[in-house]
Write an enzyme that holds these catalytic residues in place. Structure first.
Site, PDB file in Angstrom:
ATOM      1  N   GLY A  32       0.845  -1.193   0.000  1.00  0.00           N
ATOM      2  CA  GLY A  32       0.000   0.000   0.000  1.00  0.00           C
ATOM      3  C   GLY A  32       0.875   1.236   0.000  1.00  0.00           C
ATOM      4  O   GLY A  32       2.094   1.160   0.230  1.00  0.00           O
ATOM      5  N   LEU A  33       0.245   2.361  -0.227  1.00  0.00           N
ATOM      6  CA  LEU A  33       0.969   3.639  -0.283  1.00  0.00           C
ATOM      7  C   LEU A  33       1.640   3.975   1.045  1.00  0.00           C
ATOM      8  O   LEU A  33       1.259   3.432   2.093  1.00  0.00           O
ATOM      9  CB  LEU A  33      -0.025   4.768  -0.620  1.00  0.00           C
ATOM     10  CG  LEU A  33      -0.622   4.774  -2.028  1.00  0.00           C
ATOM     11  CD1 LEU A  33      -1.813   5.743  -2.083  1.00  0.00           C
ATOM     12  CD2 LEU A  33       0.438   5.177  -3.061  1.00  0.00           C
ATOM     13  N   SER A  34       2.591   4.875   1.001  1.00  0.00           N
ATOM     14  CA  SER A  34       3.165   5.423   2.229  1.00  0.00           C
ATOM     15  C   SER A  34       2.035   6.081   3.033  1.00  0.00           C
ATOM     16  O   SER A  34       1.207   6.800   2.474  1.00  0.00           O
ATOM     17  CB  SER A  34       4.228   6.470   1.872  1.00  0.00           C
ATOM     18  OG  SER A  34       4.710   7.085   3.037  1.00  0.00           O
ATOM     19  N   GLY A  35       1.981   5.781   4.319  1.00  0.00           N
ATOM     20  CA  GLY A  35       0.940   6.373   5.158  1.00  0.00           C
ATOM     21  C   GLY A  35      -0.404   5.664   5.066  1.00  0.00           C
ATOM     22  O   GLY A  35      -1.394   6.112   5.651  1.00  0.00           O
ATOM     23  N   ALA A  36      -0.452   4.539   4.345  1.00  0.00           N
ATOM     24  CA  ALA A  36      -1.732   3.817   4.186  1.00  0.00           C
ATOM     25  C   ALA A  36      -2.157   3.140   5.485  1.00  0.00           C
ATOM     26  O   ALA A  36      -3.339   2.875   5.706  1.00  0.00           O
ATOM     27  CB  ALA A  36      -1.618   2.785   3.068  1.00  0.00           C
ATOM     28  N   GLY A  37      -1.161   2.818   6.330  1.00  0.00           N
ATOM     29  CA  GLY A  37      -1.473   2.120   7.583  1.00  0.00           C
ATOM     30  C   GLY A  37      -0.852   0.732   7.662  1.00  0.00           C
ATOM     31  O   GLY A  37      -1.200  -0.062   8.546  1.00  0.00           O
ATOM     32  N   LYS A  38       0.085   0.438   6.760  1.00  0.00           N
ATOM     33  CA  LYS A  38       0.700  -0.894   6.719  1.00  0.00           C
ATOM     34  C   LYS A  38       1.380  -1.242   8.042  1.00  0.00           C
ATOM     35  O   LYS A  38       1.148  -2.315   8.601  1.00  0.00           O
ATOM     36  CB  LYS A  38       1.761  -0.980   5.603  1.00  0.00           C
ATOM     37  CG  LYS A  38       1.244  -0.734   4.208  1.00  0.00           C
ATOM     38  CD  LYS A  38       2.350  -0.851   3.172  1.00  0.00           C
ATOM     39  CE  LYS A  38       3.499   0.131   3.327  1.00  0.00           C
ATOM     40  NZ  LYS A  38       3.174   1.543   3.133  1.00  0.00           N
ATOM     41  N   SER A  39       2.228  -0.352   8.540  1.00  0.00           N
ATOM     42  CA  SER A  39       2.998  -0.649   9.759  1.00  0.00           C
ATOM     43  C   SER A  39       2.064  -0.778  10.964  1.00  0.00           C
ATOM     44  O   SER A  39       2.272  -1.641  11.828  1.00  0.00           O
ATOM     45  CB  SER A  39       4.032   0.445  10.032  1.00  0.00           C
ATOM     46  OG  SER A  39       4.935   0.516   8.967  1.00  0.00           O
ATOM     47  N   SER A 106       6.082  -1.850  -1.735  1.00  0.00           N
ATOM     48  CA  SER A 106       6.163  -2.830  -2.845  1.00  0.00           C
ATOM     49  C   SER A 106       5.232  -2.403  -3.979  1.00  0.00           C
ATOM     50  O   SER A 106       4.225  -3.056  -4.244  1.00  0.00           O
ATOM     51  CB  SER A 106       5.861  -4.247  -2.355  1.00  0.00           C
ATOM     52  OG  SER A 106       4.799  -4.335  -1.436  1.00  0.00           O
TER      53      SER A 106
END
Ligand code: PPS
Length: 197
Positions: A32-39, A106
């Protein structure tokens, strides 16, 4: 790859390691995009799995880029190499019997497909953390979108570098609708069914 290499047969194979751990190893691949909430999702998910007694490992973009991939930037070629290395590491951890969670932008479909091949199609679950660019930019948790818009960061995903969304992810998390507990519950639910299959 160098020549004159020979694959070595090992006394303990992946299946035996997995049996010893008492779990079905898998890579849960968040994109997902940067800031999407992945981490955020990856951390909460790992916590929930550890509380269930699972042996996990979390590979996270920023952290990996401060060590294993510290020589890489954000050109298309460097992102490709970043994901190639991460896929190889995830493969080793899956081989070791672990449940691996990876949280990387990715951005390219081809690289995610290669990661799936490297890890093994049967042990790869793609999770699309689907947050629209406008919302990521509104949240801008690290202030990076602001800098990218000012031209202070080049090749920023979604601004002047592409993000190719998964066509058919195993799980799609819409962070505008699913709150964190719901997102984690949906992934755990999918994993439960996958483990029983
Ligand atoms: S990639 O595309 O998969 O190789 O990126 P990844 O390894 O996940 O690293 C993303 C984190 O790096 C920070 N950062 C950038 N992201 C995107 N584009 C540019 N140019 C960039 N520069 C730095 C940013 O903190 C990303 O973290 P997340 O958690 O995704 O916001």
């Amino acid at each position: 790859m160098s020549t004159n290499l020979m694959s070595q047969a090992l006394a303990v194979d992946a299946a035996r390691r997995a049996r010893a751990k008492g779990q079905k190893p898998v890579a849960l691949w968040l994109t997902g995009l940067s800031g999407a909430g992945k981490s955020t999702i990856a951390n909460a998910l790992e916590l929930a799995l550890v509380e269930r007694g699972r042996h996990t490992y979390l590979l996270d973009g920023d952290n990996v880029r401060m060590g294993l991939c510290r020589d890489l930037g954000f050109s298309d070629a460097d992102r490709e190499e970043n994901i190639r290395r991460v896929a190889e590491v995830a493969h080793l951890f899956v081989d070791a019997g672990l449940i691996v969670i990876s949280a990387f932008i990715s951005p390219f479909r081809r690289d995610r497909a290669i990661a799936r091949e490297v890890i093994g199609n049967g042990a790869f679950i793609e999770i699309f953390v689907d947050t629209p660019l406008a919302e990521c930019e509104r949240r801008d948790p690290k202030g990076l979108y602001g800098k990218a818009r000012q031209g202070l960061i080049k090749n920023f995903t979604g601004i002047d570098s592409a993000y190719e969304p998964p066509v058919d992810p195993h799980i799609r998390i819409d962070t505008l609708k699913d709150d964190l507990p719901t997102a984690v519950a949906r992934i755990l639910d999918y994993l439960d069914k996958w483990e029983r299959a």
